[in-house]
Design a protein around this motif. Structure first.
Motif, PDB file in Angstrom:
ATOM      1  N   GLY A 164       4.288   0.454   0.206  1.00 54.89           N
ATOM      2  CA  GLY A 164       4.559  -0.162  -1.093  1.00 54.89           C
ATOM      3  C   GLY A 164       5.267   0.752  -2.074  1.00 54.89           C
ATOM      4  N   TYR A 209       6.371   0.753   3.902  1.00 53.68           N
ATOM      5  CA  TYR A 209       5.187  -0.019   4.272  1.00 53.68           C
ATOM      6  C   TYR A 209       4.041   0.245   3.304  1.00 53.68           C
ATOM      7  CZ  TYR A 209       7.591  -0.559   8.733  1.00 53.68           C
ATOM      8  OH  TYR A 209       8.505  -0.838   9.702  1.00 53.68           O
ATOM      9  N   GLU A 265       2.110 -10.908   7.718  1.00 56.81           N
ATOM     10  CA  GLU A 265       2.453 -10.556   6.345  1.00 56.81           C
ATOM     11  C   GLU A 265       3.613  -9.553   6.312  1.00 56.81           C
ATOM     12  OE1 GLU A 265       0.947 -11.334   3.396  1.00 56.81           O
ATOM     13  OE2 GLU A 265       1.812  -9.782   2.093  1.00 56.81           O
ATOM     14  N   CYS A 284      -3.678  -4.535  15.623  1.00 62.07           N
ATOM     15  CA  CYS A 284      -3.610  -4.930  14.212  1.00 62.07           C
ATOM     16  C   CYS A 284      -3.989  -6.403  14.087  1.00 62.07           C
ATOM     17  CB  CYS A 284      -2.202  -4.741  13.683  1.00 62.07           C
ATOM     18  SG  CYS A 284      -1.835  -3.045  13.275  1.00 62.07           S
ATOM     19  N   PRO A 285      -4.674  -6.777  13.002  1.00 59.20           N
ATOM     20  CA  PRO A 285      -4.983  -8.193  12.820  1.00 59.20           C
ATOM     21  C   PRO A 285      -3.691  -8.998  12.742  1.00 59.20           C
ATOM     22  CG  PRO A 285      -6.148  -6.850  11.218  1.00 59.20           C
ATOM     23  CD  PRO A 285      -5.204  -5.948  11.932  1.00 59.20           C
ATOM     24  N   PRO A 286      -3.656 -10.180  13.355  1.00 64.21           N
ATOM     25  CA  PRO A 286      -2.432 -10.980  13.331  1.00 64.21           C
ATOM     26  C   PRO A 286      -1.977 -11.293  11.912  1.00 64.21           C
ATOM     27  CG  PRO A 286      -4.225 -12.136  14.491  1.00 64.21           C
ATOM     28  CD  PRO A 286      -4.733 -10.794  14.139  1.00 64.21           C
ATOM     29  N   ALA A 287      -2.938 -11.423  10.990  1.00 65.75           N
ATOM     30  CA  ALA A 287      -2.575 -11.744   9.609  1.00 65.75           C
ATOM     31  C   ALA A 287      -1.750 -10.623   9.004  1.00 65.75           C
ATOM     32  CB  ALA A 287      -3.838 -11.964   8.786  1.00 65.75           C
ATOM     33  N   TYR A 288      -2.125  -9.389   9.326  1.00 65.25           N
ATOM     34  CA  TYR A 288      -1.423  -8.227   8.799  1.00 65.25           C
ATOM     35  C   TYR A 288       0.007  -8.201   9.329  1.00 65.25           C
ATOM     36  CZ  TYR A 288      -0.320  -3.239   8.301  1.00 65.25           C
ATOM     37  OH  TYR A 288       0.280  -2.041   8.015  1.00 65.25           O
TER      38      TYR A 288
END
Lengths: 308, 543
Positions: free
Chosen positions: A84, A82, A51, A44-48
């Protein structure tokens, strides 16, 4: 009596806090990153991750997280999944269906189970008794998923009598077969419990007195014998309703019933912590309230039982 | 008596309160003109930039149309919203848009709808799961800086220095200009992936409202959603794409058990099941049940055993070749998988990629126990036992044990399955270089290109290179292929790069997955794409 109920209700508070805390820790304090498997074999992208970690307060120590969660819970908000979605909404959609399924199962197990138990208990050691014994043994030894699949394939796919899955409306009629599957195991226990209880009480003094008074046998059995024999059965049925609400995972899976069982199963698999904690909290409440209800029903059945 | 009445007064409302909520409910059976397909609950909000799994992907795909689409049979890309995608050097692309495309809310699809959407997806603080798909675009590192100590390190990645990628620009309403960091011929093929979808203005104004009621530009409009139960879409009459849908709408029905979806399909309550459950594959039961209403074709997904090259036991390439040649792939796909997988002949599943030549692995993926034994003896044998690691929560035990049996028989290697309880823990082992033997690796291509099966996995430092394979020769071959002047040349060069993998054998290709789908007698013109989706634009309801 009023004080008894009040005290029981007050006892719910520490039980509630204790259980939710344990569940919360079990779900969120497990080692391993809850978001690690969410992007398939691709990392997974670190940004995800950052967040999501932020959104679920995972950087805080567990007890801080828990109190944030509890505060939210006290405001009636079970949090978001997750994806939402509000857990409130998920539970709001699923609970009515599960309750309906549990009622169908409970009615089936109560009517058939108690009926078979009474017949077997009254006659005793005859053909009927052996028949009930054999058939309950058969039901107890069959796992639910076997009964479920066999009925689904035979009645649904082969003979076309029912739909193999339950539609999103989950009407009472559609729930009869799944309810039978779900209730089958407890049905067997209910009838055995009823039979034993009847046979024991048949020899009790008050039954002999009632018979000696010259009461009609139907009245002896219906009012005196049955009412006392019902107490263990009611206890069983009461706690079983709680079990049926949470334990319908297999049945709901087979018949694709969009209830609590399937929801919690999915949530455990996809590590949806908020859904798991939310639902388990509700199940705890249902158990506690059902136990209270059963305790209160004792007095209806047996006036000698008093509350202090 | 008084006491008992009081008890009843307490007990009855309590019971009623618990039971009253048992009434209500909603939804209905499949509506006239609608088709129903099986699905799973979306794991993320229905936003293209944050959707990478099937449950959400099914729905998002039907609601959005990107610059290009893929032919359902050949997987060849064709222009949808794009009028043309031009480039001189595979580095600077000029994309012209077709006029007449609108979102479901009536607003026009402009160059800005794409530029803003891509910048939003790439900007790290937005936390979208598809961020890395934009990494080729110039300026990506400014909006999504790399973590200095790796993803698992304690340091936070630095704050982005820009909000927008410098290589991405809307020239005018119908022209987009894209500059990549390095030439990349496959890039236009990527554009059909959902992460590259355009987004309407309303999304940027209020993302949460958008999640409640997504607005796309695709063939279907959002109608309703009952979480964990179903999602309904209706046909968009204004759809400007190449194929206008022939149905009135589609219902994605959520199933926990594939088995139940299949029973529903057989008894006519469901129109399409994307994957037949294993129990129906046994003895070809599904073909008896469904007769000719089946789809059986290779899809864009393969499985391999990756080899941790940091493990001294696996350092010698001859050992790796020997392991590969001692596995009888055909026997396992036929017996363990009942023919739902095809033996792999290379690292790229060539079936769904047009023009790609099969067999990149050559003799090293052919079953040859004598040669395998010889190679292993030359390399000095294998010291100690061998373990094959996989997560245990996905049903991998049977085939791993089958492979172990073959390795034991053919090479005399003591082999055992090493299950790791969960997928998350398994991934953690990848990050920490904790493997001591071969481990399972599955890859599902997002777009039909050979590059996605090679570059993302085998390049030095690539995001899924858990083997820590590093070959300057392979990297150079990949760069040459990326910069190929033509498509044919590119395919040939990727194949060359694959041959280098065959020489080094950093992983053992095992098998490619097949899409085995079934449909009801209500529908016809059924096409299943490389990612196992029903083509909703072409499917027809029988009269």
């Amino acid at each position: 009596m009023g004080r008894y109920v009040l005290r029981r209700l007050l006892q719910l508070i520490p039980v509630f806090i204790g259980t939710t805390f344990i569940i919360y820790c079990l779900v969120w304090a497990l080692p391993g990153d809850p978001f690690a498997g969410r992007c398939g074999d691709r990392p997974c992208p670190p940004a995800y991750i950052a967040e999501m970690t932020e959104k679920y307060n995972l950087n805080d120590p567990v007890y801080v997280q828990y109190f944030k969660y509890l505060w939210q819970l006290l405001q009636g908000d079970f949090g978001d999944t997750y994806s939402g979605l509000a857990v409130n909404e998920l539970v709001g959609n699923a609970y009515p269906i599960t309750i309906r399924l549990a009622i169908v199962a409970l009615v089936i197990e109560a009517v058939i189970g108690i009926g078979a138990g009474i017949l077997a208990g009254l006659r005793g050691r005859g053909f009927l008794d052996s028949l009930v014994f054999m058939s309950t043994l058969f039901l107890i030894s069959l796992p639910v998923f076997v009964t479920g699949f066999v009925l689904q394939v035979l009645l649904g796919t082969e003979w076309g009598l029912i739909r193999p899955s339950v539609s999103s409306q989950a009407t009472w009629g559609e729930l009869i077969v799944p309810g039978l599957v779900l209730g089958s195991l407890s049905m067997a226990y209910v009838s055995r419990l009823m039979r034993t209880s009847m046979i024991e009480n048949k020899r009790a003094d008050y039954v002999r007195t009632a018979t000696a008074k010259g009461l009609h046998p139907r009245r002896v059995v219906g009012v005196h014998l049955l009412r006392n024999s019902m107490i263990p059965v009611i206890t069983f049925l009461g706690t079983d309703l709680g079990a049926l609400m949470g334990g319908a995972i297999v049945t709901e899976g087979i018949f694709n019933i969009r209830g609590i069982g399937g929801l919690i199963y999915d949530a455990v698999l996809t590590k949806e912590g908020t859904t798991v904690t939310g639902i388990v909290t509700l199940l705890v409440l249902v158990y506690l309230l059902m136990n209270l209800l059963v305790d209160l029903l004792y007095a209806v059945l047996d006036p000698r039982i008093r509350y202090a | 008596m008084r006491k008992r009445r009081l008890t009843a007064c307490v007990a009855v409302p309590l019971a009623v309160g618990l039971l009253a909520s048992g009434c209500g409910g909603g939804g209905s059976a499949t509506e006239e003109g609608f088709i129903s397909v099986n699905s799973t609950e979306p794991e993320n909000p229905l936003v293209p930039a944050n959707t990478t799994e099937t449950g959400g992907g099914n729905v998002v795909d039907a609601m959005f149309t990107g610059l290009v689409g893929y032919d359902p049979e050949t997987s060849e890309p064709y222009n949808e919203v794009a009028e043309s995608i031009d480039t001189q050097d595979n580095k600077v692309f000029t994309i012209k848009l077709k006029p007449g495309w609108t979102f479901h809310d009536g607003s026009p699809v402009t160059a800005n709808s794409f530029v803003k959407a891509w910048n939003y997806a790439a900007y790290a603080p937005n936390g979208q799961s598809t961020t890395s798909f934009f990494e080729q675009i110039q300026g990506y590192r400014d909006v999504s800086p790399a973590d200095p100590d790796g993803d698992t390190g304690p340091q936070e990645p630095p704050q982005p220095t820009a909000q927008e990628m410098s290589g991405l620009r809307a020239v005018d309403d119908s022209t987009i200009s894209v500059t990549l960091d390095a030439p990349f011929a496959t890039w236009p093929t990527m554009l059909g992936y959902t992460a590259f979808s355009p987004m309407p203005e309303s999304f940027f104004a209020d993302p949460e409202a958008f999640e409640e009621h997504p607005v796309g530009n695709g063939p279907f409009k959002f109608e309703s959603r009952q979480p964990n139960t179903d999602i309904k879409l209706v046909t968009n009459d204004q759809y400007a794409g190449q194929n206008k849908p022939q149905i009135r709408g589609v219902e994605f029905r959520i199933y926990n058990e594939l088995e139940t979806a299949y029973q529903d399909l057989v008894s006519g309550n469901l129109d399409f099941v994307d994957q037949v459950p294993p129990s129906a594959l046994v003895g070809n039961k599904w073909r008896t049940d469904l007769q000719d209403r089946v789809v059986d074709k290779e899809m864009l997904s393969n499985n391999a055993l990756q080899l941790p090259l940091y493990d001294p036991k696996l350092k010698d390439p001859r050992v790796r070749h020997a392991l590969s040649m001692a596995i009888d792939r055909k026997q396992i796909t036929d017996t363990v998988f009942e023919g739902s997988y095809l033996p792999a002949t290379g690292w790229v599943p060539s079936g769904p990629i047009k023009g790609y030549e099969a067999g990149g692995c050559g003799q090293y993926c052919e079953y040859n126990p004598q040669e395998a034994k010889k190679l292993l003896d030359e390399a000095g044998g294998f010291n100690g036992p061998l373990t094959i690691t996989s997560n245990a929560d996905g049903g991998h035990k049977e085939w791993v044990e089958a492979i172990c049996n073959q390795l034991n028989t053919n090479l005399g290697v003591q082999c055992a399955f090493n299950p790791v309880p969960t997928f998350a823990e398994f991934l953690k082992m990848h990050d920490e270089n904790a493997h001591t033997g071969p481990f399972r690796f599955g890859w599902l291509g997002d777009y039909p290109a050979a590059e996605t099966f090679l570059g993302k996995i085998y390049r030095t430092g690539a995001s899924s290179n858990y083997m820590r394979y590093s070959s300057p020769e392979f990297d150079a071959a990949m760069s040459r292929a990326d910069q190929a002047p033509s498509e044919e040349e590119g395919l040939r060069l990727y194949r060359e790069a694959e041959n280098i993998l065959a020489k080094d054998m950093p992983s053992i290709p095992l098998w490619n997955q097949k899409a085995q789908s079934g449909y009801s007698d209500r529908i016809s013109d059924v096409h299943v794409s490389f990612d196992r989706k029903l083509d909703l634009e072409l499917v027809k309801l029988n009269p």
